[in-house]
Design a protein around this motif. Structure first.
Motif, PDB file in Angstrom:
ATOM      1  N   LEU A  10       0.829  -1.206   0.000  1.00 48.18           N
ATOM      2  CA  LEU A  10       0.000   0.000   0.000  1.00 48.18           C
ATOM      3  C   LEU A  10       0.864   1.258   0.000  1.00 48.18           C
ATOM      4  O   LEU A  10       0.546   2.237  -0.680  1.00 48.18           O
ATOM      5  N   GLN A  11       1.966   1.227   0.744  1.00 42.59           N
ATOM      6  CA  GLN A  11       2.873   2.372   0.778  1.00 42.59           C
ATOM      7  C   GLN A  11       3.536   2.575  -0.588  1.00 42.59           C
ATOM      8  O   GLN A  11       3.580   3.684  -1.106  1.00 42.59           O
ATOM      9  N   GLU A  12       4.010   1.482  -1.178  1.00 46.41           N
ATOM     10  CA  GLU A  12       4.728   1.558  -2.451  1.00 46.41           C
ATOM     11  C   GLU A  12       3.817   1.984  -3.606  1.00 46.41           C
ATOM     12  O   GLU A  12       4.163   2.853  -4.407  1.00 46.41           O
ATOM     13  N   ILE A  13       2.647   1.387  -3.712  1.00 43.54           N
ATOM     14  CA  ILE A  13       1.759   1.633  -4.844  1.00 43.54           C
ATOM     15  C   ILE A  13       0.942   2.918  -4.682  1.00 43.54           C
ATOM     16  O   ILE A  13       0.808   3.693  -5.622  1.00 43.54           O
ATOM     17  N   TYR A  14       0.387   3.131  -3.478  1.00 40.58           N
ATOM     18  CA  TYR A  14      -0.544   4.239  -3.280  1.00 40.58           C
ATOM     19  C   TYR A  14       0.016   5.370  -2.428  1.00 40.58           C
ATOM     20  O   TYR A  14      -0.638   6.401  -2.256  1.00 40.58           O
ATOM     21  N   GLY A  15       1.210   5.170  -1.841  1.00 38.57           N
ATOM     22  CA  GLY A  15       1.785   6.198  -0.980  1.00 38.57           C
ATOM     23  C   GLY A  15       0.994   6.412   0.290  1.00 38.57           C
ATOM     24  O   GLY A  15       0.990   7.507   0.862  1.00 38.57           O
ATOM     25  N   VAL A  16       0.312   5.369   0.761  1.00 39.16           N
ATOM     26  CA  VAL A  16      -0.545   5.452   1.939  1.00 39.16           C
ATOM     27  C   VAL A  16       0.082   4.641   3.066  1.00 39.16           C
ATOM     28  O   VAL A  16       0.491   3.494   2.856  1.00 39.16           O
ATOM     29  N   GLU A  17       0.135   5.235   4.247  1.00 42.24           N
ATOM     30  CA  GLU A  17       0.622   4.494   5.412  1.00 42.24           C
ATOM     31  C   GLU A  17      -0.571   3.966   6.190  1.00 42.24           C
ATOM     32  O   GLU A  17      -1.451   4.721   6.580  1.00 42.24           O
TER      33      GLU A  17
END
Length: 181
Positions: A10-17
């Motif tokens: 999720l962090q890598e693809i969407y930049g969401v933590e």
């Protein structure tokens, strides 16, 4: 996938933590719905059934490996496509397909007219065991027949209802539509 792997994805693809605990909560919340979908009752008749396995990389017992994802797509009498199920196994084989077909039967499928399959050895025999009157037809490996309105990644083909008239366009022996209670 582990909770930490989902978090990284999720962090890598969407930049969401997202916290691992939130991922666990969401997973726990939907798992019952997924199980209900996997075991839902099916229609008694699918005139056309597409069966194929895709090889995908997935994590299994801590390792990433190529595994077969079995896909069963039924076309009902109204021409609607329904994903009947998804299953995974180490590789594609007729014995596993027989298990899939038996599960479909146990979930309420009483008859299919045509099973569109690839050239896997033993596949027609597995179909005949589960659905003795079904005809196996080797599908075009490039895509599904356009007359059935199946969408592929590179084309959009309008759907046509799978009525008895449309089914007569496909080469198959004379059979009347069964009546199921």
């Amino acid at each position: 996938m582990t909770t930490r792997e989902i978090q990284g994805h999720l962090q890598e693809i969407y930049g969401v933590e997202v916290s691992p605990s939130l991922i666990s909560e969401v997973t726990d919340a939907v798992i019952e719905e997924v199980k209900a979908w996997q075991t839902r009752p099916l229609e008694p008749l699918y005139p056309i059934l597409f069966l194929d396995a895709l090889m995908v990389k997935m994590r299994h017992e801590g390792r990433v490996e190529n595994r077969a994802v079995y896909v069963a797509i039924g076309i009902d009498l109204d021409g609607r496509k329904d994903v009947l199920g998804l299953w995974t196994s180490a590789n594609e084989g007729a014995k596993f397909w027989l298990q899939v077909l038996t599960e479909l039967r146990n979930r309420g499928v009483k008859d299919i007219f045509i099973a569109c399959v690839d050239g896997l050895k033993g596949f027609p025999q597995a179909i005949e065991t589960a659905f003795p009157q079904a005809q196996s037809q080797q599908a075009d490996p490039v895509g599904f027949p356009p007359t059935l309105g199946i969408e592929t990644a590179d084309s959009h083909i309008p759907s046509a209802p799978a009525t008895t008239a449309n089914l007569n366009l496909i080469s198959m022996p004379e059979r009347s539509l069964p009546q199921f209670a």
